[in-house]
Write a protein that holds these residues in place. Structure first.
Motif, PDB file in Angstrom:
ATOM      1  N   TYR A 155      29.000  32.936  30.831  1.00  0.00           N
ATOM      2  CA  TYR A 155      29.840  33.903  31.552  1.00  0.00           C
ATOM      3  C   TYR A 155      31.162  33.246  31.899  1.00  0.00           C
ATOM      4  O   TYR A 155      31.204  32.171  32.492  1.00  0.00           O
ATOM      5  CB  TYR A 155      29.139  34.386  32.825  1.00  0.00           C
ATOM      6  N   ARG A 156      32.248  33.910  31.505  1.00  0.00           N
ATOM      7  CA  ARG A 156      33.593  33.377  31.744  1.00  0.00           C
ATOM      8  C   ARG A 156      34.301  34.198  32.817  1.00  0.00           C
ATOM      9  O   ARG A 156      34.109  35.407  32.916  1.00  0.00           O
ATOM     10  CB  ARG A 156      34.422  33.395  30.460  1.00  0.00           C
ATOM     11  N   SER A 157      35.132  33.536  33.589  1.00  0.00           N
ATOM     12  CA  SER A 157      35.915  34.207  34.616  1.00  0.00           C
ATOM     13  C   SER A 157      37.182  33.397  34.855  1.00  0.00           C
ATOM     14  O   SER A 157      37.432  32.411  34.153  1.00  0.00           O
ATOM     15  CB  SER A 157      35.091  34.322  35.907  1.00  0.00           C
ATOM     16  N   GLU A 158      37.985  33.812  35.821  1.00  0.00           N
ATOM     17  CA  GLU A 158      39.125  32.994  36.204  1.00  0.00           C
ATOM     18  C   GLU A 158      38.617  31.727  36.888  1.00  0.00           C
ATOM     19  O   GLU A 158      37.502  31.685  37.411  1.00  0.00           O
ATOM     20  CB  GLU A 158      40.043  33.769  37.149  1.00  0.00           C
ATOM     21  N   TYR A 159      39.454  30.697  36.877  1.00  0.00           N
ATOM     22  CA  TYR A 159      39.036  29.433  37.497  1.00  0.00           C
ATOM     23  C   TYR A 159      38.690  29.662  38.959  1.00  0.00           C
ATOM     24  O   TYR A 159      39.445  30.278  39.711  1.00  0.00           O
ATOM     25  CB  TYR A 159      40.142  28.386  37.398  1.00  0.00           C
ATOM     26  N   ASN A 160      37.518  29.187  39.350  1.00  0.00           N
ATOM     27  CA  ASN A 160      37.054  29.353  40.722  1.00  0.00           C
ATOM     28  C   ASN A 160      37.005  27.981  41.394  1.00  0.00           C
ATOM     29  O   ASN A 160      36.270  27.100  40.947  1.00  0.00           O
ATOM     30  CB  ASN A 160      35.655  29.983  40.723  1.00  0.00           C
TER      31      ASN A 160
END
Length: 285
Positions: free
Chosen positions: A180-185
């Motif tokens: 699962y990819r997302s913006e850098y957290n």
């Protein structure tokens, strides 16, 4: 948004809670309804203090349970009218909201609420009021102009989005895993996470709402009862969105020109807003 949002300035507000309170939302989802009502009353109370009279505002408040990577992180997304109407139909615009003061007010109100419902003891409640990093926060960074239909539509879609996006998910069947990819957290220090398939299902299933639960609530002028009277109220009728006017007016829609739409009847200054916060916080403490 073509059926609901008046042609006036609005603002998005995002309310988040500290970890110590999140567990209560997991086990009692009815809390959302009570807290969303309390949040609306908080903002309505501030508008009344700033305007020095009773006004009626409007809001749509949506409950969201997911943070990045489907982590359980209950929070509220709200679209608030930036002000309210007094009994004479005059719109009082309140454009200045201090995030730090609102966060402080939010924390005090939430601690009092959880203490009243015996979910916190006195000692923990006092400690939470003194925490430097309280975990309570309010984001007010997104404003919506009176005539920006695209921004209204985009924001309405954003606050009602599901807990995960299929576009961000890659299922690796041979490995029995999900990427699962997302913006850098900054909390996870990454922009992607690899889950075993069963663990990913567990993360997702915790966000399924209870049968018959309401995740989106409308308050003030946007409540169903109030919207049913718009056609009898000239100052609301002339500001009603296009979709609503088409469905409720047999005669040609009454519209304002851009200059009138963007010019409120009265605007509260920054100084008056600061004084209102001071009065509200004095009442809390």
């Amino acid at each position: 948004n073509q059926q609901l949002l008046l042609l006036l300035p609005h603002r998005q507000m995002v309310f988040t809670f500290p970890k110590v309170l999140r567990v209560f939302f997991r086990h009692d989802r009815r809390l959302y309804g009570e807290i969303s009502k309390l949040v609306y009353r908080m903002i309505q109370g501030f508008y009344n203090e700033a305007a020095w009279r009773r006004t009626q505002s409007a809001a749509v408040i949506a409950y969201a349970s997911a943070g990045d990577f489907a982590r359980f992180n209950p929070h509220l997304h709200a679209i608030f009218l930036e002000g309210g109407f007094d009994r004479d139909g005059q719109f009082v615009h309140v454009p200045s909201l201090d995030p730090s003061k609102l966060s402080q007010y939010f924390r005090s109100s939430m601690v009092a609420f959880f203490l009243k419902h015996s979910l916190l003891n006195d000692r923990l409640a006092r400690n939470m009021l003194g925490w430097t990093h309280s975990g309570f926060s309010v984001d007010l960074s997104v404003k919506i102009a009176a005539t920006s239909s695209k921004a209204r539509e985009a924001l309405a879609q954003y606050i009602t989005r599901p807990p995960l996006s299929l576009k961000k998910m890659l299922v690796e069947e041979h490995a029995g895993s999900v990427l699962y990819r997302s913006e850098y957290n900054p909390y996870f220090r990454t922009d992607s996470r690899l889950f075993p398939a069963t663990e990913f299902l567990v993360e997702v299933l915790q966000h399924l709402p209870d049968a018959g639960s309401r995740l989106i609530r409308r308050y003030g002028l946007y409540s169903s009862r109030s919207r049913g009277t718009w056609h009898r109220t000239p100052h609301l009728l002339r500001l009603a969105p296009e979709g609503w006017q088409k469905d409720h007016q047999p005669q040609p829609a009454v519209r304002l020109g851009p200059a009138l739409q963007d010019t409120p009847d009265q605007s509260v200054s920054v100084k008056e807003s600061r004084s209102a916060w001071a009065r509200l916080l004095a009442k809390v403490y």
